[in-house]
Write an enzyme that holds these catalytic residues in place. Structure first.
Site, PDB file in Angstrom:
ATOM      1  N   CYS A  40      81.122  33.655  48.303  1.00 18.55           N
ATOM      2  CA  CYS A  40      81.599  35.032  48.816  1.00 18.55           C
ATOM      3  C   CYS A  40      82.693  35.470  47.946  1.00 18.55           C
ATOM      4  O   CYS A  40      82.612  36.503  47.025  1.00 18.55           O
ATOM      5  CB  CYS A  40      81.584  35.193  50.183  1.00 18.55           C
ATOM      6  N   ARG A  88      78.715  26.315  45.605  1.00 14.05           N
ATOM      7  CA  ARG A  88      78.782  27.662  44.688  1.00 14.05           C
ATOM      8  C   ARG A  88      80.394  28.068  44.598  1.00 14.05           C
ATOM      9  O   ARG A  88      81.231  27.987  45.328  1.00 14.05           O
ATOM     10  CB  ARG A  88      78.341  28.947  45.268  1.00 14.05           C
ATOM     11  N   LYS A 126      60.754  26.343  50.408  1.00 12.56           N
ATOM     12  CA  LYS A 126      61.903  26.529  51.657  1.00 12.56           C
ATOM     13  C   LYS A 126      61.045  26.817  52.856  1.00 12.56           C
ATOM     14  O   LYS A 126      60.979  26.389  53.956  1.00 12.56           O
ATOM     15  CB  LYS A 126      62.677  27.581  51.494  1.00 12.56           C
ATOM     16  N   THR A 157      75.657  41.525  51.170  1.00  8.11           N
ATOM     17  CA  THR A 157      76.864  42.165  50.778  1.00  8.11           C
ATOM     18  C   THR A 157      76.618  42.992  49.664  1.00  8.11           C
ATOM     19  O   THR A 157      76.243  42.570  48.498  1.00  8.11           O
ATOM     20  CB  THR A 157      77.882  41.122  50.463  1.00  8.11           C
ATOM     21  N   LEU A 205      79.956  35.985  58.953  1.00  9.17           N
ATOM     22  CA  LEU A 205      79.830  34.502  59.347  1.00  9.17           C
ATOM     23  C   LEU A 205      80.259  33.794  58.151  1.00  9.17           C
ATOM     24  O   LEU A 205      80.311  34.206  57.005  1.00  9.17           O
ATOM     25  CB  LEU A 205      78.567  34.105  59.784  1.00  9.17           C
ATOM     26  N   ARG A 206      81.051  32.425  58.546  1.00  7.34           N
ATOM     27  CA  ARG A 206      81.592  31.579  57.613  1.00  7.34           C
ATOM     28  C   ARG A 206      80.711  30.418  57.593  1.00  7.34           C
ATOM     29  O   ARG A 206      80.239  29.832  58.803  1.00  7.34           O
ATOM     30  CB  ARG A 206      83.028  31.113  58.222  1.00  7.34           C
ATOM     31  N   PHE A 212      94.241  31.659  56.875  1.00  6.90           N
ATOM     32  CA  PHE A 212      94.024  32.170  55.555  1.00  6.90           C
ATOM     33  C   PHE A 212      95.301  31.915  54.846  1.00  6.90           C
ATOM     34  O   PHE A 212      95.786  32.393  53.720  1.00  6.90           O
ATOM     35  CB  PHE A 212      93.577  33.054  55.006  1.00  6.90           C
ATOM     36  N   ASN A 243      86.793  40.833  52.519  1.00 11.90           N
ATOM     37  CA  ASN A 243      86.816  39.413  51.497  1.00 11.90           C
ATOM     38  C   ASN A 243      87.895  39.660  50.612  1.00 11.90           C
ATOM     39  O   ASN A 243      88.591  38.526  50.370  1.00 11.90           O
ATOM     40  CB  ASN A 243      85.373  39.389  50.939  1.00 11.90           C
ATOM     41  N   LYS A 277      84.228  23.970  50.936  1.00 19.09           N
ATOM     42  CA  LYS A 277      84.928  23.712  52.188  1.00 19.09           C
ATOM     43  C   LYS A 277      84.223  22.668  53.081  1.00 19.09           C
ATOM     44  O   LYS A 277      82.958  22.403  52.493  1.00 19.09           O
ATOM     45  CB  LYS A 277      85.256  25.311  52.720  1.00 19.09           C
TER      46      LYS A 277
HETATM   47  N1  LIG Z   1      76.800  32.705  52.623  1.00 23.24           N
HETATM   48  C1  LIG Z   1      77.689  33.156  53.230  1.00 23.24           C
HETATM   49  O1  LIG Z   1      78.821  32.414  54.023  1.00 23.24           O
HETATM   50  C2  LIG Z   1      77.677  34.625  53.491  1.00 23.24           C
HETATM   51  C3  LIG Z   1      78.610  35.267  54.452  1.00 23.24           C
HETATM   52  C4  LIG Z   1      78.479  36.742  54.670  1.00 23.24           C
HETATM   53  C5  LIG Z   1      77.602  37.284  53.763  1.00 23.24           C
HETATM   54  N2  LIG Z   1      77.111  36.978  52.904  1.00 23.24           N
HETATM   55  C6  LIG Z   1      75.893  37.525  52.005  1.00 23.24           C
HETATM   56  O2  LIG Z   1      74.552  37.529  52.285  1.00 23.24           O
HETATM   57  C7  LIG Z   1      73.870  37.710  51.327  1.00 23.24           C
HETATM   58  C8  LIG Z   1      72.837  36.352  51.249  1.00 23.24           C
HETATM   59  O3  LIG Z   1      73.594  35.181  51.273  1.00 23.24           O
HETATM   60  P1  LIG Z   1      73.174  33.792  51.306  1.00 23.24           P
HETATM   61  O4  LIG Z   1      74.413  32.890  51.157  1.00 23.24           O
HETATM   62  O5  LIG Z   1      72.518  33.795  52.546  1.00 23.24           O
HETATM   63  O6  LIG Z   1      72.097  33.785  50.071  1.00 23.24           O
HETATM   64  P2  LIG Z   1      71.044  32.473  49.640  1.00 23.24           P
HETATM   65  O7  LIG Z   1      71.108  32.359  47.986  1.00 23.24           O
HETATM   66  O8  LIG Z   1      71.464  31.194  50.419  1.00 23.24           O
HETATM   67  O9  LIG Z   1      69.792  33.239  50.354  1.00 23.24           O
HETATM   68  C9  LIG Z   1      68.877  34.272  49.740  1.00 23.24           C
HETATM   69  C10 LIG Z   1      67.682  33.848  49.989  1.00 23.24           C
HETATM   70  O10 LIG Z   1      66.920  34.928  49.583  1.00 23.24           O
HETATM   71  C11 LIG Z   1      65.741  34.586  48.987  1.00 23.24           C
HETATM   72  N3  LIG Z   1      65.047  35.925  48.499  1.00 23.24           N
HETATM   73  C12 LIG Z   1      65.373  36.665  47.414  1.00 23.24           C
HETATM   74  N4  LIG Z   1      64.741  37.523  46.898  1.00 23.24           N
HETATM   75  C13 LIG Z   1      63.566  37.661  48.015  1.00 23.24           C
HETATM   76  C14 LIG Z   1      62.753  38.495  48.340  1.00 23.24           C
HETATM   77  N5  LIG Z   1      62.119  39.597  47.482  1.00 23.24           N
HETATM   78  N6  LIG Z   1      61.768  38.122  49.349  1.00 23.24           N
HETATM   79  C15 LIG Z   1      62.105  37.159  50.178  1.00 23.24           C
HETATM   80  N7  LIG Z   1      62.998  36.218  50.125  1.00 23.24           N
HETATM   81  C16 LIG Z   1      64.032  36.499  48.883  1.00 23.24           C
HETATM   82  C17 LIG Z   1      65.946  33.432  48.120  1.00 23.24           C
HETATM   83  O11 LIG Z   1      64.837  32.681  47.889  1.00 23.24           O
HETATM   84  C18 LIG Z   1      66.934  32.718  49.154  1.00 23.24           C
HETATM   85  O12 LIG Z   1      66.289  31.955  49.949  1.00 23.24           O
HETATM   86  C19 LIG Z   1      74.793  37.797  50.097  1.00 23.24           C
HETATM   87  O13 LIG Z   1      74.667  39.236  49.723  1.00 23.24           O
HETATM   88  C20 LIG Z   1      76.019  37.080  50.657  1.00 23.24           C
HETATM   89  O14 LIG Z   1      77.113  37.685  49.692  1.00 23.24           O
HETATM   90  C21 LIG Z   1      76.814  35.516  52.636  1.00 23.24           C
END
Ligand SMILES: NC(=O)c1ccc[n+]([C@@H]2O[C@H](COP(=O)([O-])OP(=O)(O)OC[C@H]3O[C@@H](n4cnc5c(N)ncnc54)[C@H](O)[C@@H]3O)[C@@H](O)[C@H]2O)c1
Length: 428
Positions: free
Chosen positions: A259, A327, A31, A118, A149-150, A248, A207, A320
């Protein structure tokens, strides 16, 4: 920014665009290498331009070197994933705790550590404990700043959030975070502060509430289908009440994404731990699981239970539009089911082919709507990407026998009937 996924990368790019210098760290070297070559690993509208611009200006840096990133930063955001644990469906915090451990190793002067992932109530307390084992309490403060964020609208949501929630047990630290967000607050974002555990719970409760709204209207849609009522009218009529609100309240497939499914499960597990029964949220989880079965049963009915060798086109497979995120998408259940029953499935999604279906014998990816729908018996509109809103079905299929199952209510039942198609939708 520790974790350069959907949340970390967007947040990093947006903070950089506000003039901050941001280090993005990810343990996934592939990445980071991609990003250093100005290639974006996810699909999010507007993100590529923003990342490129801030990378070129030197405000956005990508590295796997956590020590360098931590030493160069005043504020450290934890943005790693918190998926459902396989065993008991509570939030799997291993990535958060690993990040906390690593932070503990490398901090050399006072840092604010912000949990954006989260995380369940009291995770901030645990992070504090982990870091305290390595560094003095005077060297850091742990804050909760949940993300709302969405996907698909992430940049807009960062720039114009409904609210910014900060949970800290220290006023001075809340002030620091407020100053970081000042450019957004000046444009009208509401800044709300509470204690750390409060902020953690606000995220899950929000959520769970939105998931409840979706499941609620989906169940009402089931009733509409039995009573000859149009769900769209019910949604509009209900939504006009300001106490309810129209968002919604659109019936469709089961809710999915990264999420709602995992967060509804995690909050009930937290509540169980504290001997509190969140019975409404538990019902929502059940209702959503049932929703997927209801949709599959409807497909069977539309095809008179004869699925073998039927050609089914699926338009959109992501949970969506405007994201490539698969996921917990309903399509992950629907497509394997159809494949198993011997239907021939062609699918098209504007975000590209999905590895999830590589091993399914009867499934193939097509480059556009027309190719996917060629000679179809049934077209299923699964995701409401804009390009599916104006399909000329007459051009796509000469067969009057074409059946269309519009899971997003994009078309008018009357117009489709007049065109001679067998058209099915949700709650109408
Ligand atoms: N995706 C959404 O729409 C959204 C919205 C609000 C909140 N969240 C929350 O935000 C958090 C992240 O979600 P996401 O969708 O971005 O996840 P994601 O899986 O897309 O990204 C997580 C990243 O963290 C990296 N990672 C994991 N452990 C690591 C470490 N020790 N050091 C460095 N990098 C590491 C992974 O390689 C990955 O690239 C979650 O808790 C999720 O619930 C997500």
């Amino acid at each position: 920014m520790i974790g350069t996924g959907y949340v970390g990368l967007v947040t990093a790019a947006c903070f950089a665009d506000l003039g901050n210098t941001v280090f993005c760290v990810d343990k996934n070297k592939e990445k980071i290498d991609m990003l250093n070559k100005k290639k974006i690993p996810i699909f999010e509208p507007g993100l590529e331009e923003l990342v490129k611009k801030n990378f070129i200006f030197g405000r956005l840096k990508f590295t796997t070197d956590l020590s360098l990133a931590i030493k160069s930063s005043d504020i450290i955001f934890i943005c790693v994933g918190t998926p459902s644990r396989k065993k008991n469906k509570s939030a799997d915090l291993q990535y958060v705790f690993k990040a906390a451990n690593e932070i503990g190793k490398f901090i050399d002067k006072f840092k604010i550590i912000v949990t954006k992932s989260t995380v369940p109530v009291s995770t901030g307390d645990k992070i504090e404990k982990i870091i305290s084992k390595k560094k003095s309490r005077k060297m850091f403060e742990v804050v909760s700043n949940p993300e709302f964020l969405r996907e698909g609208e992430a940049i807009r949501d960062f720039r114009f959030p409904d609210r910014i929630i900060v949970g800290s047990n220290k006023k001075k630290i809340t002030k620091k975070l407020q100053s970081l967000y000042e450019p957004l607050i000046k444009k009208g974002a509401v800044f709300f502060s509470t204690n750390r555990r409060g902020a953690e719970l606000i995220k899950y409760a929000s959520n769970a509430f939105l998931a409840t709204k979706i499941s609620f209207i989906n169940e009402i849609a089931n009733l509409c289908e039995k009573t000859g009522i149009n769900i769209e009218d019910v949604s509009l009529g209900m939504g006009l009440d300001k106490r309810i609100g129209s968002r919604f309240l659109r019936a469709g497939p089961a809710y999915g994404g990264s999420c709602f499914p995992k967060d509804t499960r995690a909050i009930t597990k937290t509540a169980d731990l504290y001997k509190t029964d969140l019975s409404i949220i538990k019902s929502v989880i059940k209702s959503n699981a049932k929703r997927k079965i209801i949709l599959i049963d409807r497909i069977k009915k539309i095809l008179s239970n004869k699925l073998k060798n039927k050609k089914v086109a699926i338009l959109g497979v992501t949970f969506k539009p405007n994201t490539d995120d698969m996921r917990e998408s309903s399509s992950l259940l629907i497509i394997p089911f159809l494949d198993k029953r011997g239907a021939k499935i062609t699918y098209y999604d504007p975000s590209g082919e999905k590895k999830h279906f590589y091993n399914l014998r009867n499934v193939s990816f097509c480059k556009n709507v027309r190719e996917a729908c060629k000679n179809s018996d049934l077209v299923i509109i699964h995701t409401e990407w804009d390009e599916f809103k104006t399909i000329d079905f007459k051009k796509i299929s000469r067969s009057k026998k074409l059946k269309i199952y519009d899971m997003r209510n994009l078309y008018s039942p009357e117009k489709m009937k007049n065109l001679g198609f067998s058209y099915y939708s949700i709650g109408r």
